[in-house]
Scaffold this active site. Structure first.
Site, PDB file in Angstrom:
ATOM      1  N   LYS A  51       5.808   3.812  -1.720  1.00  0.00           N
ATOM      2  CA  LYS A  51       5.107   2.935  -0.778  1.00  0.00           C
ATOM      3  C   LYS A  51       6.075   1.882  -0.230  1.00  0.00           C
ATOM      4  O   LYS A  51       6.067   1.567   0.960  1.00  0.00           O
ATOM      5  CB  LYS A  51       3.898   2.276  -1.474  1.00  0.00           C
ATOM      6  CG  LYS A  51       2.766   3.268  -1.686  1.00  0.00           C
ATOM      7  CD  LYS A  51       1.676   2.791  -2.623  1.00  0.00           C
ATOM      8  CE  LYS A  51       0.702   3.944  -2.882  1.00  0.00           C
ATOM      9  NZ  LYS A  51      -0.325   3.639  -3.875  1.00  0.00           N
ATOM     10  N   GLN A  95      -1.947  -1.002  -7.671  1.00  0.00           N
ATOM     11  CA  GLN A  95      -1.773   0.405  -8.052  1.00  0.00           C
ATOM     12  C   GLN A  95      -2.717   0.754  -9.200  1.00  0.00           C
ATOM     13  O   GLN A  95      -2.736   0.079 -10.228  1.00  0.00           O
ATOM     14  CB  GLN A  95      -0.297   0.638  -8.442  1.00  0.00           C
ATOM     15  CG  GLN A  95       0.048   2.075  -8.723  1.00  0.00           C
ATOM     16  CD  GLN A  95      -0.130   2.995  -7.516  1.00  0.00           C
ATOM     17  OE1 GLN A  95       0.242   2.668  -6.398  1.00  0.00           O
ATOM     18  NE2 GLN A  95      -0.743   4.144  -7.741  1.00  0.00           N
ATOM     19  N   ASP A 118      -6.006  -0.472   1.144  1.00  0.00           N
ATOM     20  CA  ASP A 118      -6.412   0.783   0.490  1.00  0.00           C
ATOM     21  C   ASP A 118      -7.815   1.197   0.924  1.00  0.00           C
ATOM     22  O   ASP A 118      -8.234   2.328   0.685  1.00  0.00           O
ATOM     23  CB  ASP A 118      -6.403   0.607  -1.042  1.00  0.00           C
ATOM     24  CG  ASP A 118      -5.203   1.283  -1.690  1.00  0.00           C
ATOM     25  OD1 ASP A 118      -4.638   2.199  -1.064  1.00  0.00           O
ATOM     26  OD2 ASP A 118      -4.847   0.896  -2.822  1.00  0.00           O
TER      27      ASP A 118
END
Ligand code: NDP
Length: 282
Positions: A51, A95, A118
């Site tokens: 990422k 995460q 997200d």
């Protein structure tokens, strides 16, 4: 059969985003993605690294927080609260999975929805449900891009989705509805799975079962999207679809690896750029 090349499509998207970031920079609009990892699970570390690499490629900043496995929920909430207030932070990504001692729901709900790149915050999920603009979960958003950029007509088609998780199956069904497909969602309690999936013009599989979908599950000429990712005992990757068994029946199909997988990070970058663009409207 035509292969849907997720590697190529994701690279094209990242190049388009790079141009947009450059233009925003020229208007004085910049910002960084904050990536938080708790503990050092090796798979999570690879995802985080990828990422950050993608941020660098498209030209946005990234700041990482590597917190110890025994970090408390309060401490993590404090980090998120600080990041929520910072104007230079355009996205906050925690995460997953988190250690068992920390509530994922509480953490995800603490992120400011306008920085929830997200697309997991209930506010963004609700917006998707009622058709308002908001951040969309990256993997299902990536599937839509794969279909559109492979010239698959969605409107009026029967789309069957196998799986109803909050991160893939459910948002996928909402996105396909938005694209005017007729949507059927299957899950572990579905009776006669093959009878239903074999009616699909577009079959999207996100069930987490290696090579489960065989030729009998697929209609001749269907478009097949395989979201699953597994590593087999011989070290090779496979999806939820038995590619060899299905490939000659499908008109278009995604491979694993190189199908849906690369799209997830590309769509995360897309959400970060949307967040940057939102700064213009503030
Ligand atoms: P979950 O395990 O959260 O959900 C699996 C879904 O499949 C559930 O809804 C379950 O039903 C359903 N299911 C399981 N077995 C069957 C069955 N025999 N028949 C019908 N339905 C079944 O998985 P995720 O949605 O998180 O992920 C799915 C797959 O996609 C995994 O392989 C994961 O690794 C991969 N993935 C890939 C990503 C990418 O970037 N490419 C990103 C996210 C996930 P029920 O609800 O009844 O239990």
């Amino acid at each position: 059969m035509e292969l849907i090349d997720g590697k190529l499509i994701s690279a094209t998207i990242k190049d388009e985003l790079k141009d947009k970031v450059e233009k925003l920079k020229n208007e004085g609009i910049t910002g960084s993605l904050a990536v938080i990892q708790v503990g050092n699970d090796p798979a999570s570390s690879i995802y985080v690294k990828n990422k950050k690499k993608a941020c660098e490629y498209i030209g946005i900043g990234s700041v990482s927080y590597e917190l110890a496995e025994n970090t408390t929920e309060e401490k993590l909430l404090g980090v998120i609260s600080d990041l929520n207030k910072r104007r230079d932070i355009i996205g906050i990504l925690v995460q997953l999975p988190l250690p068992a001692s920390i509530s994922e729901d509480r953490i995800l709900e603490a992120i400011d929805p306008s920085k929830d790149v997200d697309g997991f915050h209930p506010v963004n999920v609700g917006k998707l449900c009622i058709g308002h603009k908001g951040f969309v979960s990256c993997t299902p958003a990536g599937v839509i891009q794969l279909l559109k950029r492979s010239n698959v007509d969605i409107a009026g088609k029967h789309c069957v989705i196998v799986g109803r998780s909050n991160i893939v199956g459910k948002p996928m069904s909402l996105l396909m509805l938005k694209e005017n497909a007729t949507v059927t969602v299957c899950h572990s309690r579905t009776k006669d799975l093959a009878g239903i999936t074999s009616q699909a013009d577009i079959l999207i599989v996100a069930m987490g079962k290696p090579e489960f979908i065989k030729a009998e599950h697929v209609k001749e000429g269907a478009v097949v999207i395989d979201v699953g990712i597994h590593r087999k005992e011989d070290g090779k990757m496979c999806g939820d679809v038995d590619f060899e068994a299905v490939k000659d029946k499908a008109s278009k199909i995604t491979p694993v690896p190189g199908g849906v997988g690369p799209m997830t990070i590309a769509m995360l970058m897309n959400n970060c750029v949307e967040s940057l663009e939102n700064l213009k409207e503030d």
